[in-house]
Design a protein around this motif. Structure first.
Motif, PDB file in Angstrom:
ATOM      1  N   ARG A 210     -54.058  31.451 -92.772  1.00  0.00           N
ATOM      2  CA  ARG A 210     -54.704  32.756 -92.565  1.00  0.00           C
ATOM      3  C   ARG A 210     -54.531  33.231 -91.126  1.00  0.00           C
ATOM      4  NH1 ARG A 210     -58.788  30.438 -95.744  1.00  0.00           N
ATOM      5  NH2 ARG A 210     -60.031  29.926 -93.886  1.00  0.00           N
ATOM      6  N   TYR A 211     -54.602  32.284 -90.191  1.00  0.00           N
ATOM      7  CA  TYR A 211     -54.423  32.639 -88.784  1.00  0.00           C
ATOM      8  C   TYR A 211     -52.970  33.006 -88.467  1.00  0.00           C
ATOM      9  CZ  TYR A 211     -53.654  32.037 -83.789  1.00  0.00           C
ATOM     10  OH  TYR A 211     -53.248  32.235 -82.494  1.00  0.00           O
ATOM     11  N   LEU A 212     -52.040  32.200 -88.947  1.00  0.00           N
ATOM     12  CA  LEU A 212     -50.633  32.340 -88.566  1.00  0.00           C
ATOM     13  C   LEU A 212     -49.905  33.481 -89.277  1.00  0.00           C
ATOM     14  CD1 LEU A 212     -49.733  28.540 -88.607  1.00  0.00           C
ATOM     15  CD2 LEU A 212     -49.729  29.990 -86.573  1.00  0.00           C
ATOM     16  N   SER A 213     -50.171  33.673 -90.535  1.00  0.00           N
ATOM     17  CA  SER A 213     -49.381  34.613 -91.343  1.00  0.00           C
ATOM     18  C   SER A 213     -49.281  36.016 -90.750  1.00  0.00           C
ATOM     19  CB  SER A 213     -49.937  34.683 -92.763  1.00  0.00           C
ATOM     20  OG  SER A 213     -49.739  33.466 -93.449  1.00  0.00           O
ATOM     21  N   PRO A 214     -50.375  36.606 -90.274  1.00  0.00           N
ATOM     22  CA  PRO A 214     -50.252  37.972 -89.741  1.00  0.00           C
ATOM     23  C   PRO A 214     -49.367  38.069 -88.498  1.00  0.00           C
ATOM     24  CG  PRO A 214     -52.555  37.423 -90.188  1.00  0.00           C
ATOM     25  CD  PRO A 214     -51.776  36.151 -90.266  1.00  0.00           C
ATOM     26  N   LEU A 215     -49.236  36.980 -87.772  1.00  0.00           N
ATOM     27  CA  LEU A 215     -48.511  37.019 -86.501  1.00  0.00           C
ATOM     28  C   LEU A 215     -47.003  37.132 -86.680  1.00  0.00           C
ATOM     29  CD1 LEU A 215     -50.521  34.334 -84.485  1.00  0.00           C
ATOM     30  CD2 LEU A 215     -51.002  36.774 -84.805  1.00  0.00           C
ATOM     31  N   ILE A 216     -46.502  36.786 -87.868  1.00  0.00           N
ATOM     32  CA  ILE A 216     -45.058  36.879 -88.105  1.00  0.00           C
ATOM     33  C   ILE A 216     -44.713  38.098 -88.951  1.00  0.00           C
ATOM     34  CG2 ILE A 216     -44.890  34.362 -87.954  1.00  0.00           C
ATOM     35  CD1 ILE A 216     -44.243  34.374 -90.984  1.00  0.00           C
ATOM     36  N   ALA A 217     -45.686  38.948 -89.191  1.00  0.00           N
ATOM     37  CA  ALA A 217     -45.492  40.070 -90.100  1.00  0.00           C
ATOM     38  C   ALA A 217     -44.574  41.137 -89.517  1.00  0.00           C
ATOM     39  CB  ALA A 217     -46.838  40.681 -90.463  1.00  0.00           C
ATOM     40  N   GLY A 218     -43.749  41.699 -90.384  1.00  0.00           N
ATOM     41  CA  GLY A 218     -42.930  42.848 -90.032  1.00  0.00           C
ATOM     42  C   GLY A 218     -41.691  42.504 -89.227  1.00  0.00           C
ATOM     43  N   GLU A 219     -40.764  43.446 -89.224  1.00  0.00           N
ATOM     44  CA  GLU A 219     -39.535  43.282 -88.468  1.00  0.00           C
ATOM     45  C   GLU A 219     -39.532  44.252 -87.295  1.00  0.00           C
ATOM     46  OE1 GLU A 219     -39.358  43.515 -92.078  1.00  0.00           O
ATOM     47  OE2 GLU A 219     -39.658  41.362 -91.747  1.00  0.00           O
ATOM     48  N   ALA A 220     -38.886  43.848 -86.225  1.00  0.00           N
ATOM     49  CA  ALA A 220     -38.735  44.695 -85.047  1.00  0.00           C
ATOM     50  C   ALA A 220     -37.256  45.064 -84.946  1.00  0.00           C
ATOM     51  CB  ALA A 220     -39.198  43.955 -83.795  1.00  0.00           C
ATOM     52  N   PRO A 221     -36.851  46.195 -85.517  1.00  0.00           N
ATOM     53  CA  PRO A 221     -35.432  46.539 -85.649  1.00  0.00           C
ATOM     54  C   PRO A 221     -34.687  46.592 -84.321  1.00  0.00           C
ATOM     55  CG  PRO A 221     -36.800  48.007 -86.957  1.00  0.00           C
ATOM     56  CD  PRO A 221     -37.728  47.237 -86.070  1.00  0.00           C
ATOM     57  N   LEU A 222     -33.410  46.276 -84.403  1.00  0.00           N
ATOM     58  CA  LEU A 222     -32.508  46.337 -83.255  1.00  0.00           C
ATOM     59  C   LEU A 222     -31.478  47.437 -83.460  1.00  0.00           C
ATOM     60  CD1 LEU A 222     -31.541  42.574 -82.784  1.00  0.00           C
ATOM     61  CD2 LEU A 222     -32.944  43.917 -81.232  1.00  0.00           C
ATOM     62  N   PRO A 223     -31.016  48.073 -82.385  1.00  0.00           N
ATOM     63  CA  PRO A 223     -29.812  48.914 -82.496  1.00  0.00           C
ATOM     64  C   PRO A 223     -28.591  47.990 -82.490  1.00  0.00           C
ATOM     65  CG  PRO A 223     -30.649  48.967 -80.252  1.00  0.00           C
ATOM     66  CD  PRO A 223     -31.624  48.140 -81.044  1.00  0.00           C
ATOM     67  N   TRP A 224     -27.580  48.338 -83.256  1.00  0.00           N
ATOM     68  CA  TRP A 224     -26.395  47.468 -83.369  1.00  0.00           C
ATOM     69  C   TRP A 224     -25.142  48.190 -82.896  1.00  0.00           C
ATOM     70  CZ3 TRP A 224     -26.886  42.402 -84.906  1.00  0.00           C
ATOM     71  CH2 TRP A 224     -28.145  42.043 -85.421  1.00  0.00           C
ATOM     72  N   ARG A 225     -24.248  47.442 -82.262  1.00  0.00           N
ATOM     73  CA  ARG A 225     -22.980  47.977 -81.790  1.00  0.00           C
ATOM     74  C   ARG A 225     -21.982  48.011 -82.937  1.00  0.00           C
ATOM     75  NH1 ARG A 225     -22.533  43.826 -76.830  1.00  0.00           N
ATOM     76  NH2 ARG A 225     -20.871  43.093 -78.214  1.00  0.00           N
ATOM     77  N   ARG A 226     -20.899  48.681 -82.735  1.00  0.00           N
ATOM     78  CA  ARG A 226     -19.861  48.770 -83.766  1.00  0.00           C
ATOM     79  C   ARG A 226     -19.229  47.418 -84.077  1.00  0.00           C
ATOM     80  NH1 ARG A 226     -16.333  54.313 -82.621  1.00  0.00           N
ATOM     81  NH2 ARG A 226     -18.051  55.801 -83.018  1.00  0.00           N
TER      82      ARG A 226
END
Length: 423
Positions: free
Chosen positions: A384-400
């Protein structure tokens, strides 16, 4: 902690300390963007407190708005970091006098130090030297550590992303082992960071649930290593499941308090340098059980893996940077903006100031209620403590070319005004 009314005059100095994280630069972005919005120029110390002592400063006003914004998705320490702990004022007055000289020479009125336990101690000492040496300086500690072991704060910016990387790596490697177990590897051992606190090892437990979900064995620094119990657990798991994934903290100790693997060297903070528990465990598995094994030591990969960063972690890292500026400009001194959890489900949090004196040199270990009774896994409370802390993605910009488009800075040096520091 103290408050005073201040006008935004003078400069703010920001420095990074200790091992960096994949989101520490998001904190830097929070600091710089918040200060710019208040009309306060920001200098950064090159390579942490050493840059302040050496008068090696970076003028962030020379950086474009887009370059600062790119820090939010760029790993590493943009301004350089260091492992360097200031001694007491009595033991080394010359260093403190040098800091004051540098602060005075560049009109530094606020000092923000972004780091972990030892860095909080340094920040506290610097906060005290203004009164002792007659210079008006406000010092704010800014939380950061992958080990998640800072006191008071619910979690540490940097930990959520390492937790996510560790859980994902455990899950993916376990699928690999499961597919090869019939004719090849029976045991896979992943060694993770964590000298005295098993938070990162615990995060691996998020990869699976139930008796047969990997990791099947987690070894915590908080639980003395029992060789017989460990081997029995591995053997029973292989016989039942066909294979076994083990996650071990680097700080695992035996009943006598000795690290399973100790390199025999110490870092600049005086801590024993670890890394080598996995091969020791692998040799045990081979010698005592005869199983074929593989082991991995991700080391820096854990804290630099921005591609696997947690959205929550990235947001919290930025938020504490912004809050640190708010604290500084509100006239606070000797505080740290910490994360306060207000709800587990849905997960909600806020940032509040806490006294550095209650954080410096304290170490938050895993609660007993987070470790299973057999000592080899996590409980529902830990999940219960840990699960929320890894939630979601933090998108990156990508090169060609398929690689991340990480940012770069000019890192323009500030002209020195003092004689060089004597090393």
């Amino acid at each position: 902690m103290t408050r005073a009314t201040r006008s935004p005059q003078g400069r703010l100095l920001y420095a990074q300390s200790g091992g960096v994280t994949s989101v520490i630069n998001a904190t830097a972005a929070g600091v710089i963007e918040a200060a710019r919005a208040k009309g306060v120029p920001v200098y950064a110390a090159r390579n942490g407190i050493l840059g302040a002592l050496r008068e090696d400063l970076i003028d962030t006003t020379k950086e474009t708005r887009s370059a600062i914004a790119a820090l939010r998705h760029t790993p590493g320490g943009a301004f350089g970091s260091c492992r360097y702990k200031l001694k007491s004022l009595e033991a080394n007055r010359a260093e403190y006098e040098r800091l004051i000289e540098v602060f005075r020479a560049h009109d530094i009125r606020w000092f923000l130090y972004n780091g972990g336990n030892d860095s909080a101690d340094t920040a506290l000492k610097v906060s005290q030297l203004g009164k002792a040496m007659g210079y008006d300086i406000r010092c704010i500690g800014v939380p950061k550590t992958v080990d998640n072991d800072l006191a008071i704060t619910d979690c540490c910016p940097g930990f959520g992303s390492v937790a996510k990387y560790t859980a994902v790596s455990t899950l993916e490697a376990s699928l690999d082992v499961a597919s090869m177990a019939e004719t090849s590897t029976k045991v896979f051992i992943l060694e993770v960071m964590g000298r005295h606190a098993g938070w990162i090892a615990a995060a691996a437990g998020l990869a699976g649930d139930g008796v047969d979900g990997a990791p099947h064995v987690i070894l915590f620094p908080e639980v003395p290593f029992d060789e017989a119990a460990f081997l029995a657990k591995v053997k029973a798991t292989v016989e039942r499941v066909g294979w076994c994934t083990v996650v071990a903290s680097e700080g695992v100790r035996n009943a006598q308090g000795q690290f399973l693997a100790e390199a025999g060297t110490r870092d600049a903070f005086g801590h024993t340098q670890l890394g080598g528990a996995a091969p020791v465990l692998a040799q045990l598995v081979k010698d005592k059980l005869g199983y074929k094994y593989h082991w991995a030591l991700p080391d820096y990969l854990q804290r630099s893996a921005r591609h696997a960063a947690s959205k929550v972690d990235a947001e919290q890292a930025y938020a504490v940077g912004k809050a640190a500026v708010d604290c500084a400009l509100a006239g606070m001194n000797a505080v740290m903006p910490v994360i306060v959890r207000t709800s587990d489900a849905p997960y909600r949090w806020k940032v509040e100031p806490a006294p550095l004196a209650k954080i410096a040199n304290k170490e938050k270990k895993m609660p007993k209620g987070f470790i299973r009774r057999d000592g080899f896994g996590i409980t529902a409370a830990a999940r219960r403590y840990l699960s929320p802390l890894i939630a979601g993605e933090a998108p990156l910009p990508w090169r060609r070319d398929g690689l991340p488009a990480y940012g770069t800075l000019r890192l323009a040096s500030v002209a020195r005004r003092l004689p060089p520091k004597q090393e």
